[in-house]
Design an enzyme around this catalytic site. Structure first.
Site, mmCIF file in Angstrom:
data_model
loop_
_atom_site.group_PDB
_atom_site.id
_atom_site.type_symbol
_atom_site.label_atom_id
_atom_site.label_comp_id
_atom_site.label_asym_id
_atom_site.label_seq_id
_atom_site.Cartn_x
_atom_site.Cartn_y
_atom_site.Cartn_z
ATOM 1 C CG ASP A 474 -2.117 0.853 0.977
ATOM 2 O OD1 ASP A 474 -2.160 1.701 0.077
ATOM 3 O OD2 ASP A 474 -3.179 0.757 1.854
ATOM 4 C CG ASP A 544 -9.283 2.556 -0.206
ATOM 5 O OD1 ASP A 544 -8.757 1.509 -0.498
ATOM 6 O OD2 ASP A 544 -8.563 3.495 0.462
#
Length: 732
Positions: A474, A544
């Site tokens: 990430d 997301d």
């Protein structure tokens, strides 16, 4: 096939359905003559219009500036009289800004051109044209590379700049590709958005001046994307001419179209020149990232097929690229930071009962991290949370028949971390200024080898400590406050690109040391969803935002360029954590089936009704995953346009099978059955149309020919509410 005609001084690149022509002008300039549908093997020099309106390339050359500002250059340069946007700008040691490239030689190579330290296409079924140009004043050599394949209509371009000057020269702009063409009432498409709403399709007519998509954030970004398209004003999903251009790069970029005084278009793509300056020493070279050009005369779906084929066959290297991905459950939206070994095992036990195959432990397992304000950089297991240690947890998960995955954010550092206290200078910062934080974190200066080595040693130590088979990499903020202990003055202009090269080197090390690892890239969701990352990971977390309705537009824009198999897509709980919307569990599953498929929820808290759907969804994924992964993607209808329904299909290459997904966005009373036409089938074949996840008494199979399905359509019954969905399977 690539060829050169000595009589006309023309290079020709022929893909299956397109032709690309380059002309060497009388003065030695490389001119772009043609790109579009296949044409005859004629002398196309007239298409450059060199002799029109006094723009003569004659020996007298009395109108040189007019010619330079009119000629359709292959790689337009700066400083000599082409006042349109340039693709190459260089300053010499005396401060002069001018580049004039003249043809020197060419070579046709079997295979591809490999780049040093950057992603690049590969494949034995390829040819590469290398054209060498020189600037004798600057002592500069520029090699232009064009690669084509026999299984896709894509053309891959890049540039290599080599200096033989006695003193350094400074590259201010080095774009990867440029081509000029007549305007013909064209539209343009870009992919725009923000966090949790990435890559929405934005289409509008091309206006005078410059329109561009760009990032200066050090990553490709949530906001804009390294892609643009030029298309007929009336082009749709299945018809019309479309030109697409995409950049295989993971940093700051620019993709732009300029419409000029002669109603011509210049399209360029490459590294963003803002804050860029590369010092090129004598004997040194600089390579640009590869750019991909695609032409389709079968609309946007045809363009998508060419991009998808190139990336699936010639860019993704992972051993997983042709495999069904393990169905995972991620604990992020289930627990956020509030978990321990027992909670994770509770989730794993329940998940294993329903056929879920992997548990992924997300953020919060390391240092003393209980919120997002600490411990990044301290990649040591927090055994107050992970009681008994990581190996114990992984072993227990493995005993359930499940794989184990883990989350890292290797490029980041928290001010509240042991690493920052020991090495505060490792954070990117400008001396004397307070650096800006985002999500309570700074960014590590991974352009420094000792920083990369330290972080990779910590990450790999964790991976070697247990049977970890998946990593989610990430990055939750963008670059700022660019300072360096190793670069100063004009060399700071190299920082952004050096950062991207450092990222590539870290991920190359990871997949080399762990060749069977499934790597999924992520950047606050989809801020680094670009083809550069495909070289290291076969899938990227798409966004997301896992809301089924929001995902329609996100996945639509993503699939316009990228294969469905690359899109990380999960089923999550409602109300959705990103937008608060409630959609049916079945619909969430159907939307996620067109990606890698998994779950992002606390399965121990699901309702019994939703829980019972999980084994059915998994069965559907296992049945249809090969078709979704390998088939041709067709967009059928877009809710972003009609505001009522969305539909798409995956169709096998032999046209024997198709999976259609239909999502009703807004229902109305007293409406008739909708008939949806499915493109891409064999007109003469007889198919069985069925609804594999529905009651067969309510949805009995139909026997129809491909011609009927494509031209008359199949029935979509509308006797339900909003956000309902259907899967339709077509086999023949």
């Amino acid at each position: 096939m690539i060829s050169y005609n000595e009589n006309t001084n023309t290079f020709r690149l022929d893909t299956t359905n397109s032709t690309y022509c380059i002309l060497i002008s009388e003065k030695g300039y490389l001119a772009h003559a043609y790109y579009g549908p296949k044409i005859g093997k004629d002398d196309v020099g007239y298409l450059t219009r060199q002799m029109e309106y006094g723009f003569s390339d004659s020996p007298v050359f009395r109108e040189k500036l007019c010619l330079l500002d009119f000629l359709p250059f292959e790689l337009p340069t700066d400083g000599l009289g082409d006042y349109r946007e340039s693709a190459l700008a260089i300053t010499d040691s005396n401060g002069n800004n001018a580049v004039e490239l003249k043809y020197k030689a060419y070579e046709i190579i079997n295979g591809t051109n490999k780049l040093n330290g950057m992603p690049c296409v590969f494949g034995s079924n390829a040819q590469t044209l290398k054209i060498t140009t020189v600037d004798e004043i600057l002592k500069l050599t520029v090699d232009h590379f064009y690669t084509i394949f026999d299984d896709t209509d894509a053309i891959v371009r890049s540039v290599k700049i080599t200096s033989n000057a006695a003193k350094p020269v400074y590259i201010k702009k080095a774009l990867s590709a440029s081509f000029d063409m007549d305007n013909d009432n064209y539209d343009t498409i870009t992919l725009n958005g923000s966090w949790a709403r990435e890559r929405h399709i934005d289409r509008h007519p091309i206006h005078m001046g410059i329109q561009k998509a760009c990032s200066t954030r050090g990553v490709t970004s949530h906001q804009e994307h390294p892609f643009t398209a030029i298309l007929d004003h009336n082009a749709d999903w299945n018809s019309g001419n479309v030109y697409g251009i995409n950049l295989i790069y993971s940093g700051s970029f620019v993709a732009q179209i300029q419409r000029n005084q002669f109603d011509s278009l210049r399209t360029c793509i490459g590294i963003n020149p803002e804050n860029f300056c590369w010092t090129l020493e004598s004997g040194a070279s600089f390579e640009t990232p590869q750019a991909v050009l695609v032409f389709s005369n079968n609309g946007l779906n045809g363009m998508s097929h060419a991009f998808h084929d190139l990336y699936r066959n010639h860019l993704i290297r992972s051993p997983y690229k042709n495999q069904m991905r393990p169905i995972l459950i991620n604990n992020w939206e289930a627990t956020y930071f509030n978990f321990d070994t027992q909670k994770l095992l509770d989730i794993a036990r329940e998940a294993s009962k329903d056929g879920i195959e992997m548990l992924v432990m997300d953020d919060g397992w390391f240092g003393h991290r209980s919120f997002d304000d600490s411990s990044l950089g301290d990649w040591i297991v927090n055994e107050e949370k992970i009681q008994g240690g990581l190996k114990h947890l992984v072993d227990e998960v493995n005993k359930l028949g499940m794989k184990f995955g883990i989350w890292f954010e290797p490029e980041m550092i928290s001010p509240d971390s042991e690493l920052f206290r020991a090495h505060p200078d490792w954070a990117i910062q400008i001396k004397g200024r307070e650096p800006g934080m985002a999500r309570c974190q700074y960014i590590l200066d991974i352009t420094r080898k000792e920083v990369r080595d330290h972080i990779m040693n910590m990450v790999e130590t964790v991976l070697r400590s247990a049977n970890i088979e998946y990593v989610k990499w990430d990055m939750n903020r963008q670059l700022s406050d660019i300072g360096s202990t190793e670069l100063s003055g004009v060399q700071l202009g190299e920082f952004y690109h050096r950062y991207v090269l450092a990222l590539y080197s870290m991920q190359e090390q990871l997949i080399t040391d762990f060749p069977n690892l499934l790597l999924e890239n992520c950047s606050g969701g989809g801020a680094r969803f670009d083809p550069g990352m495909f070289y290291y990971s076969p899938q990227i977390w798409c966004s997301d935002d896992t809301d089924a309705y929001e995902r329609l537009a996100i996945q639509e824009g993503t699939a316009l360029v990228y294969p469905l198999s690359t899109m990380g897509a999960h089923v999550s709980v409602c109300p959705n954590h990103a937008c608060g919307r409630t959609t049916p569990f079945k619909t969430r599953g159907y939307v996620a089936l067109s990606g890698t498929f998994g779950y992002e929820l606390d399965i121990t808290k699901l309702s019994e009704e939703d829980r019972q759907m999980i084994p059915r969804q998994i069965a559907l994924y296992k049945k249809f995953s090969p078709l979704v992964r390998e088939g041709d993607y067709y967009k059928i209808a877009a809710a972003s346009e009609n505001h009522e329904y969305d539909a798409w299909a995956s169709i096998s290459r032999d046209k024997s099978r198709a999976l259609v997904t239909f999502v009703q966005i807004q229902n109305h009373p007293n409406n008739k059955t909708r008939m949806v036409k499915i493109p891409g089938l064999d007109a003469d074949r007889t198919y069985t149309v069925s609804w594999p996840d529905e009651d067969q008494q309510k949805f009995p199979p139909l026997k129809l020919t491909g011609a009927t399905i494509m031209n008359a359509g199949i029935p979509i019954r509308r006797d339900w509410g909003d956000y309902q969905a259907q899967l339709i399977y077509i086999e023949g």
